[in-house]
Design a protein around this motif. Sequence first.
Motif, PDB file in Angstrom:
ATOM      1  N   GLY A  91     -23.530  -2.396  25.862  1.00 22.99           N
ATOM      2  CA  GLY A  91     -24.401  -3.467  25.415  1.00 22.99           C
ATOM      3  C   GLY A  91     -25.147  -4.163  26.528  1.00 22.99           C
ATOM      4  N   ILE A  92     -24.921  -3.783  27.778  1.00 21.29           N
ATOM      5  CA  ILE A  92     -25.534  -4.476  28.909  1.00 21.29           C
ATOM      6  C   ILE A  92     -26.919  -3.919  29.189  1.00 21.29           C
ATOM      7  N   ASN A  93     -27.860  -4.826  29.385  1.00 21.91           N
ATOM      8  CA  ASN A  93     -29.187  -4.461  29.836  1.00 21.91           C
ATOM      9  C   ASN A  93     -29.176  -4.494  31.359  1.00 21.91           C
ATOM     10  N   SER A 130     -36.669 -10.745  31.508  1.00 28.76           N
ATOM     11  CA  SER A 130     -36.359 -11.716  30.456  1.00 28.76           C
ATOM     12  C   SER A 130     -36.197 -11.016  29.116  1.00 28.76           C
ATOM     13  N   ASN A 131     -35.989  -9.701  29.157  1.00 27.48           N
ATOM     14  CA  ASN A 131     -35.875  -8.940  27.915  1.00 27.48           C
ATOM     15  C   ASN A 131     -34.421  -8.656  27.570  1.00 27.48           C
ATOM     16  N   CYS A 132     -33.531  -9.584  27.966  1.00 24.45           N
ATOM     17  CA  CYS A 132     -32.125  -9.460  27.613  1.00 24.45           C
ATOM     18  C   CYS A 132     -31.616 -10.838  27.201  1.00 24.45           C
ATOM     19  N   PHE A 133     -30.584 -10.859  26.415  1.00 21.66           N
ATOM     20  CA  PHE A 133     -30.015 -12.102  25.909  1.00 21.66           C
ATOM     21  C   PHE A 133     -28.871 -12.545  26.816  1.00 21.66           C
ATOM     22  N   PRO A 134     -28.770 -13.846  27.139  1.00 17.99           N
ATOM     23  CA  PRO A 134     -29.625 -14.964  26.733  1.00 17.99           C
ATOM     24  C   PRO A 134     -30.528 -15.452  27.868  1.00 17.99           C
ATOM     25  N   THR A 148     -37.109 -13.818  23.936  1.00 16.75           N
ATOM     26  CA  THR A 148     -37.548 -14.183  22.591  1.00 16.75           C
ATOM     27  C   THR A 148     -36.604 -13.571  21.577  1.00 16.75           C
ATOM     28  N   MET A 149     -35.984 -14.413  20.759  1.00 13.63           N
ATOM     29  CA  MET A 149     -35.045 -13.912  19.765  1.00 13.63           C
ATOM     30  C   MET A 149     -35.788 -13.067  18.730  1.00 13.63           C
ATOM     31  N   TRP A 186     -27.216  -7.615  25.989  1.00  6.93           N
ATOM     32  CA  TRP A 186     -26.741  -8.649  26.906  1.00  6.93           C
ATOM     33  C   TRP A 186     -27.333  -8.484  28.305  1.00  6.93           C
ATOM     34  N   CYS A 187     -27.653  -9.616  28.926  1.00  3.86           N
ATOM     35  CA  CYS A 187     -27.992  -9.595  30.348  1.00  3.86           C
ATOM     36  C   CYS A 187     -26.732  -9.254  31.145  1.00  3.86           C
TER      37      CYS A 187
END
Length: 354
Positions: free
Chosen positions: A34-36, A42-46, A51-52, A64-65
């Motif tokens: 799940g890790i980016n 900025s294309n990973c959460f959070p 942008t959600m 996930w970041c």
Amino acid sequence: MLFPFLSSVVLLSHLHHYASALSLPEVDVTTSAGINDNADASNCFPAIGFTMPSSTPSSLTNWWCPMSSEYAFVGFSYEVSQCQSASQLKTEFANIKNKFHGRYVRLYGACDREGFYDDVVDAAWNAGVGVHALIWFGFDGGDIWETRRDTLTQALLNNPRAKFVTRTVQFGSEPMFDWVLDPPVLADQVTILKQKLSTLNIPVTVSDMAYSYQFQESNGSGQVMQAIDFIDAHMLPFFAQDASTADQSWPLVLRDLQWFYDNGLGKKMYLSENGWPSTTYPGVEPNSPLAVADVPNEKAYYDLLDSQCEYFKTAPNGGVGWFAHIYSDNQEPGYGIYGKDGQLKFAFQPRTSC
């Protein structure tokens, strides 16, 4: 206790809180599903600029970041014994994200209202913040923690958005300091919960002090360190025997950090319960006659951490992220960034990167 929601971290038994300085190992950070891997994007959460999506994703792939991108200020501890309404959660989580650029909310205390964690998930999703969830033991003994564990587990498994906002589950806040379970039993519980949440890729940790690991070393605290996925460390140097003013507390912080570097098995670290009180009262009293509790010193502690952004970025094992304990004095007297009047007690805009 006058304030049943206060952590035992504020008790006078913090007399021997801090360990002696040790050397710093260099260990690589591991990654998980799940890790980016693009830490600067900025294309990973959070991430702050993320942008959600308009709907719930079908997969955690690249969601996930990486934890190595999570250093310096990451968010607030947020006490929930008031069982805040869904609307209040949404308002305050959004404020954490929009005003302070907080990426996470670390839950503290417990609300046993049915459906409360679903409200937390909704608020986190709407705000674009992650959650460090918590299984709260409390201070009265008993087995209510088992009910809370099972309730949270079911919410995580049944709410389709829960795995997209829940970064971790903390199995207790100072459970070793409070000796709520023998350390080997606590370690087993962590392992069992990790297995139950394995399909969701939600890590499990324990939120506690370096002193607790040392105090319980002969009783098996090393097994807890082995079991947890990363370290949630408590950092409250106000209670050190050699504390004075907050601006002089960096050596005290380093002592505990260095103990974790040497004994943390190369695991990522966050300072989860981390702050300096602005007032004293029974249960929140210093162990040093030179320690000063007032608003300028509360501010000075966070200014000190903020001035060490480069240190937190380059610290071993992927850097160190820190939370501010706590969001409001209405949640825990003396520790809030906001006062009981709803106004900021001091200017607070810490760096999230450097």
